[in-house]
Motif scaffolding. Structure first.
Motif, PDB file in Angstrom:
ATOM      1  N   ARG A  99      -6.401  -9.152   0.619  1.00  0.00           N
ATOM      2  CA  ARG A  99      -7.187  -7.925   0.802  1.00  0.00           C
ATOM      3  C   ARG A  99      -8.633  -8.280   1.166  1.00  0.00           C
ATOM      4  O   ARG A  99      -9.217  -7.715   2.083  1.00  0.00           O
ATOM      5  CB  ARG A  99      -7.180  -7.113  -0.496  1.00  0.00           C
ATOM      6  CG  ARG A  99      -7.319  -5.629  -0.265  1.00  0.00           C
ATOM      7  CD  ARG A  99      -7.744  -4.893  -1.518  1.00  0.00           C
ATOM      8  NE  ARG A  99      -9.117  -4.487  -1.358  1.00  0.00           N
ATOM      9  CZ  ARG A  99     -10.059  -4.602  -2.269  1.00  0.00           C
ATOM     10  NH1 ARG A  99      -9.784  -5.108  -3.450  1.00  0.00           N
ATOM     11  NH2 ARG A  99     -11.282  -4.230  -2.001  1.00  0.00           N
TER      12      ARG A  99
ATOM     13  N   PHE B 286       0.835  -1.197   0.000  1.00  0.00           N
ATOM     14  CA  PHE B 286       0.000   0.000   0.000  1.00  0.00           C
ATOM     15  C   PHE B 286       0.878   1.259   0.000  1.00  0.00           C
ATOM     16  O   PHE B 286       1.920   1.294   0.647  1.00  0.00           O
ATOM     17  CB  PHE B 286      -0.920   0.005   1.217  1.00  0.00           C
ATOM     18  CG  PHE B 286      -1.806   1.208   1.275  1.00  0.00           C
ATOM     19  CD1 PHE B 286      -2.911   1.301   0.428  1.00  0.00           C
ATOM     20  CD2 PHE B 286      -1.543   2.262   2.135  1.00  0.00           C
ATOM     21  CE1 PHE B 286      -3.728   2.417   0.457  1.00  0.00           C
ATOM     22  CE2 PHE B 286      -2.358   3.376   2.165  1.00  0.00           C
ATOM     23  CZ  PHE B 286      -3.458   3.454   1.321  1.00  0.00           C
TER      24      PHE B 286
ATOM     25  N   VAL C 131      -3.850   0.029  -4.339  1.00  0.00           N
ATOM     26  CA  VAL C 131      -4.836  -1.003  -3.980  1.00  0.00           C
ATOM     27  C   VAL C 131      -5.312  -1.741  -5.238  1.00  0.00           C
ATOM     28  O   VAL C 131      -5.584  -2.940  -5.198  1.00  0.00           O
ATOM     29  CB  VAL C 131      -6.016  -0.397  -3.204  1.00  0.00           C
ATOM     30  CG1 VAL C 131      -6.967  -1.492  -2.752  1.00  0.00           C
ATOM     31  CG2 VAL C 131      -5.516   0.371  -2.005  1.00  0.00           C
TER      32      VAL C 131
ATOM     33  N   VAL D 286      -8.469   3.521   0.973  1.00  0.00           N
ATOM     34  CA  VAL D 286      -8.392   3.008  -0.392  1.00  0.00           C
ATOM     35  C   VAL D 286      -8.581   4.116  -1.418  1.00  0.00           C
ATOM     36  O   VAL D 286      -8.036   4.074  -2.511  1.00  0.00           O
ATOM     37  CB  VAL D 286      -9.435   1.891  -0.580  1.00  0.00           C
ATOM     38  CG1 VAL D 286      -9.381   1.349  -1.985  1.00  0.00           C
ATOM     39  CG2 VAL D 286      -9.196   0.785   0.421  1.00  0.00           C
TER      40      VAL D 286
ATOM     41  N   TYR E 211      -4.991   4.783  -4.354  1.00  0.00           N
ATOM     42  CA  TYR E 211      -5.962   3.936  -5.060  1.00  0.00           C
ATOM     43  C   TYR E 211      -5.242   3.018  -6.038  1.00  0.00           C
ATOM     44  O   TYR E 211      -5.578   1.835  -6.141  1.00  0.00           O
ATOM     45  CB  TYR E 211      -6.978   4.825  -5.789  1.00  0.00           C
ATOM     46  CG  TYR E 211      -8.002   4.051  -6.582  1.00  0.00           C
ATOM     47  CD1 TYR E 211      -8.933   3.252  -5.931  1.00  0.00           C
ATOM     48  CD2 TYR E 211      -8.028   4.105  -7.971  1.00  0.00           C
ATOM     49  CE1 TYR E 211      -9.871   2.531  -6.645  1.00  0.00           C
ATOM     50  CE2 TYR E 211      -8.958   3.391  -8.693  1.00  0.00           C
ATOM     51  CZ  TYR E 211      -9.884   2.603  -8.036  1.00  0.00           C
ATOM     52  OH  TYR E 211     -10.801   1.897  -8.751  1.00  0.00           O
TER      53      TYR E 211
END
Lengths: 245, 451
Positions: B99, B57, B85, B155, B82
Motif C-alpha cells: 500500500r 480492497f 484498507v 480509502v 475503510y
C-alpha cells in the motif's frame, strides 16, 4: 469532591499570604487588585462553530475560577501573560512549585471554584478517547494532536500537555477553546480523552519513519527532495554511461 | 540457446526484421531523456502494486463495526472500504508495504511526469512533428491527477473524506452544469449513494488505468516512429542526422537497470517511510473534520488557489452564477492546462516557424520560451506554496491572513521577476559562449600565424 474543596480551603488559609504578595507583583496589572478583573472589551476571533465575541483584553475576573484554572494557567506558563491581547502560549514557567501552590491557593480563595481535577487515564478507553477527540477536539487540535490554525488563534499541539492539564483545559476552555461541562464530556469520557492524548504522543508508527505524523506536506517534501532527487541523480549517472557507450 | 529461441520465434512469426530494427534504434544519450522512463517505470510499479491491493480492497460504504487487532479503533463505526484498507495495513501479509509503495509510486509518478514535461517544454521538443505526442503527454498528466485523487478518496479515512467534500464543492461550482453533473456522479447530494464507491473504484482500477495505459503505448510508439529528438552535438549537425546509442547493446540494459533502480527506490520508501497512516486519521463521517488537513502534493496547487482567490461569488440577481470555488478549483487548472495545450500553436504563430525540428534547443537558445516557462512554473509554485500556509503558520508563526495577503501580491510580482531574470541569464549565457568561441578562434589563428 467536597473533601478536595475542604483541603483546598485549608491550604489556602496557610499560603494565601505569600500568594497574595506574588499576585500583587505579577498579576495585579491585568487582573485587578482583588482579582475582580480589568475590563476592556474587545473582539477576538472564534472557532469554526463558535464565534467568541467579547473578551477582556486586559484580564478577566478570577473570582470563582478556582484552583483548577489557576493551576492550569500557571503550570503551562500561560500566565503571567507577556503582552495584552496576545494568545497565551506555553512558555517558561516563572515560579517555583511552592510559589505556584501559593498563588493557586490565593486565587482559589477569591471565590468558590472547581478544584484541580485528577484524571485517571488508566481507567479510560483508548478507542472511545479517539472517537471523542475526533468529535470534539480534532477540528482545532488536528486529529493526532499536532496543532492547527483557527481564526484568531493557534490551537497548540498537545505534546507537552500533562494529564492534569488536559483535564483542566477541557473544563476551562482557555482562549477560543470551548468549555466542556460535565454533561458535555463526563469525567469517565475525559479519562478516555486523556488516555488518547497520552497515547498519540507516541502513536502506532508502523510503516516506517513517520515524518511528523501530519501527512501530505512532509510526504510531498520526501517525494521531491528525496525520491525525485535520487531518481534524477540516477538518470544523470546512467546518462553518463550512455555517453561512454 | 538464444539463437534457437530466436529462430523458433522467427520461423513462426517472422518478427526478426522488427526485432532487429528495434535493437538498432538509436537513443539520444543525454540524461534528461531518461526522465520519461522513470515515469513509465513508476507506472508499472503502480499497476503491479495496485493489482495486489484489489485482492483485499472492498468498494462499499456499508457501515460496519471494527473488531480487528488495532485497539484505538475497536468498536468504531466505519465504512467497509475503510475497514478493508485498515486490514490491508494491519493484517494482510505485506499489505502495508504494498500500500505504501503504491502511494509513494503515485507521488513519484506525477513528479516524474512533470520533470519530463519540463524537459520537453524547455527544449522545444514538442515542436513539429511531435505535437501529437506532446498533447497525449499533457492529457496523461491530467488523467493521472484525477486517477490519483480517486485512489486517495477511495480509502474513506478522515482526510480523504474531507478531500472528497472539497472536490464535490468544486464540482458543484461549475456554472450551469455543475449541480447536475455532481448529482449524476454522486447519485444524489453529498455523501452520495451506495453506488458512488463502486463507480469510483471501477474508474480507479479500470477506466483510468486503461486510458492512461493506452495513451502511454501510443505516446511511446509515436516517439519511436518519429524518433527521439536530440541535442545538437557538432556545429555541422543537421536536422536529418540521427546520432546516439543503439538500443542494444547500449541503451536497453541501462534502461532495464533504471527500471529496477526506480522500483527499488519506491519499494524502499514503501518499506521505510510512512505515507498516509490512515489508522491514525480514523474513519470519515460527514460531521467530523480535522485541522490541518492537506491534499497530496500534486493537488496542493489547487488548494493554494482556493485559498488565494478572494471570497466572492459571481451573482446575477438572486442566482449565483459562479460560486467561489470555481476560480481556484476549476478556472486556475484550466488556465494552466489550457496554456500547456495551446502553447505549441501560439509559438508557431509568434515565431512563424512551422518547420520540422528533430534537433532540440537548449533552454538558453530560446530566451523567450524559457522566460515564459520559468514565469509560469514560478506562478504555479507560489500558489502551491500558499496552499501550505496554515502549516507554515504553525511552524513559523507568521499569521495566516497576512501570509495570504502577501501571497496575493507575490503571485503576480515574483513570476514576472523570475521570467525577466531567466531571460537575462539566457542571453548572458549565449553571449558568454560567443566570447569563448571568438577567443578560441583567435587563439587558433594566432597559433596558425606562428607556425
Amino acid at each position: 469532591m467536597t473533601a478536595h474543596v475542604a483541603l483546598a480551603v485549608a491550604i489556602a488559609a496557610l499560603s494565601t499570604g505569600q500568594g497574595k504578595q506574588l499576585y500583587g507583583q505579577y498579576c495585579i496589572s491585568c487582573h485587578g487588585a482583588n482579582g475582580e478583573g480589568v475590563a476592556q472589551a474587545r473582539t477576538i476571533g472564534g472557532a469554526p462553530q463558535r464565534i467568541q465575541e467579547q473578551q477582556s483584553a486586559r484580564g478577566p475576573s478570577l473570582r470563582g475560577v478556582g484552583a483548577l484554572a489557576a493551576d492550569f494557567y500557571l503550570r503551562t506558563g500561560y500566565m503571567p501573560l507577556h503582552r495584552i491581547g496576545d494568545q497565551p502560549r506555553r512558555s517558561r514557567v516563572l515560579f517555583s512549585d511552592l510559589e505556584i501552590r501559593d498563588l493557586v491557593a490565593y486565587i482559589a480563595s477569591l471565590g468558590s471554584g472547581p478544584a484541580i481535577p485528577r484524571p485517571q487515564p488508566q481507567l479510560g478507553n483508548l478507542a472511545e478517547g479517539l472517537h471523542l477527540f475526533t468529535d470534539h477536539c480534532a477540528g482545532c487540535h488536528q486529529v493526532v494532536a499536532q496543532g492547527g490554525v483557527v481564526t484568531g488563534a493557534l490551537p497548540p499541539a498537545l505534546d507537552d500537555a500533562t494529564d492534569v492539564q488536559i483535564a483542566e483545559a477541557v473544563r476551562i476552555g482557555p482562549y477560543v477553546m470551548p468549555k466542556f461541562s460535565e454533561t458535555a464530556i463526563t469525567n469517565t469520557q475525559l479519562n478516555s480523552i486523556v488516555r488518547y492524548v497520552d497515547w498519540i504522543k507516541h502513536p502506532d508508527n508502523r510503516g516506517g519513519w513517520a515524518i511528523g505524523d501530519i501527512g501530505p506536506v512532509p510526504e510531498g517534501l520526501v517525494t521531491w527532495f528525496l525520491a525525485a532527487a535520487l531518481l534524477v541523480a540516477l538518470c544523470v549517472v546512467v546518462g553518463k554511461r550512455l555517453k561512454r557507450a | 540457446m538464444i539463437r534457437r529461441a530466436v529462430r523458433y520465434l522467427d520461423t513462426r512469426t517472422g518478427t526478426t526484421p522488427i526485432v532487429r530494427k528495434t535493437l538498432r534504434y538509436l537513443f539520444p544519450d543525454h540524461w534528461s531523456f531518461l526522465l520519461g522512463e522513470i515515469a513509465l517505470y513508476a507506472f508499472i510499479v503502480l499497476v503491479a502494486t495496485g493489482i495486489y491491493l484489489t485482492f483485499f480492497f472492498v468498494d462499499s460504504t456499508r457501515e460496519v463495526v471494527y473488531h480487528g487487532p488495532y485497539v484505538p479503533l475497536q468498536g468504531q463505526h466505519m465504512s467497509e472500504a475503510y475497514r478493508s484498507v485498515l486490514n490491508i495495513s494491519m493484517t494482510v501479509r505485506a499489505g502495508l508495504l504494498i500500500r505504501q509503495t503504491h502511494h509513494w509510486a503515485a507521488n513519484v509518478f506525477i513528479a516524474a511526469i512533470i520533470l519530463h514535461l519540463f524537459r520537453v517544454f524547455f527544449t522545444g521538443a514538442y515542436r513539429k512533428p511531435r505535437g501529437l505526442i506532446y498533447v497525449i503527454g499533457v492529457t496523461m498528466l491530467m488523467l493521472t491527477l484525477l486517477e490519483a485523487y480517486l485512489g486517495y478518496s477511495l480509502v474513506d479515512d478522515l482526510l480523504s473524506g474531507m478531500g472528497l467534500v472539497i472536490g464535490y464543492s468544486v464540482g458543484l461550482s461549475i456554472p450551469f452544469v455543475g449541480a447536475n453533473v455532481m448529482s449524476w456522479l454522486f447519485h444524489g447530494p453529498f455523501p452520495g449513494q451506495s453506488t458512488l464507491w463502486p463507480r469510483m473504484y471501477i474508474a480507479h482500477v479500470l477506466i483510468f488505468p486503461v486510458l492512461i495505459g493506452t495513451l502511454l503505448t501510443v505516446h511511446v510508439l509515436l516517439v519511436a516512429m518519429r524518433h527521439h529528438t536530440q541535442f545538437r552535438q557538432t556545429a555541422t549537425e543537421t536536422e536529418r542526422t540521427v546520432r546516439g546509442v543503439p538500443a542494444y547493446p547500449g541503451q536497453a540494459p541501462r534502461s532495464i537497470g533504471l527500471m529496477f533502480a526506480t522500483a527499488g527506490v519506491l519499494f524502499l520508501l514503501g518499506g521505510l517511510v510512512q505515507i498516509n497512516p490512515i489508522w491514525l486519521w480514523g474513519p470519515f463521517h460527514t460531521y467530523v473534520s480535522t485541522n490541518g488537513a492537506q491534499p497530496d502534493w500534486y493537488l496542493g496547487w489547487l488548494i493554494g488557489a482556493l485559498r488565494l482567490v478572494p471570497s466572492f461569488d459571481l451573482v446575477i440577481g438572486k442566482y449565483t452564477l459562479v460560486p467561489n470555488p470555481f476560480w481556484g478549483g476549476v478556472a486556475f487548472p484550466l488556465v494552466v492546462f489550457g496554456f500547456l495545450y495551446l502553447w505549441p500553436a501560439i509559438e508557431r504563430k509568434i515565431t512563424g516557424d512551422t518547420a520540422f525540428h528533430n534537433l532540440v534547443e537548449r533552454p538558453r537558445d530560446n530566451p523567450l520560451r524559457t522566460a515564459l516557462g520559468i514565469g509560469i512554473v514560478t506562478w504555479v509554485l507560489l500558489v502551491f506554496i500558499a496552499g501550505s500556509s496554515d502549516r507554515v503558520y504553525v511552524w513559523l508563526n507568521v499569521s495566516y491572513t497576512s501570509q495570504i495577503d502577501i501571497y496575493r501580491v507575490l503571485v503576480f510580482v515574483i513570476p514576472l521577476l523570475a521570467a525577466a531574470i531567466a531571460h537575462r541569464v539566457c542571453e548572458e549565457l549565449v553571449a558568454g559562449e560567443k566570447v569563448e568561441r571568438d577567443e578560441r578562434a583567435a587563439e587558433a589563428e594566432a597559433r596558425l600565424a606562428r607556425t
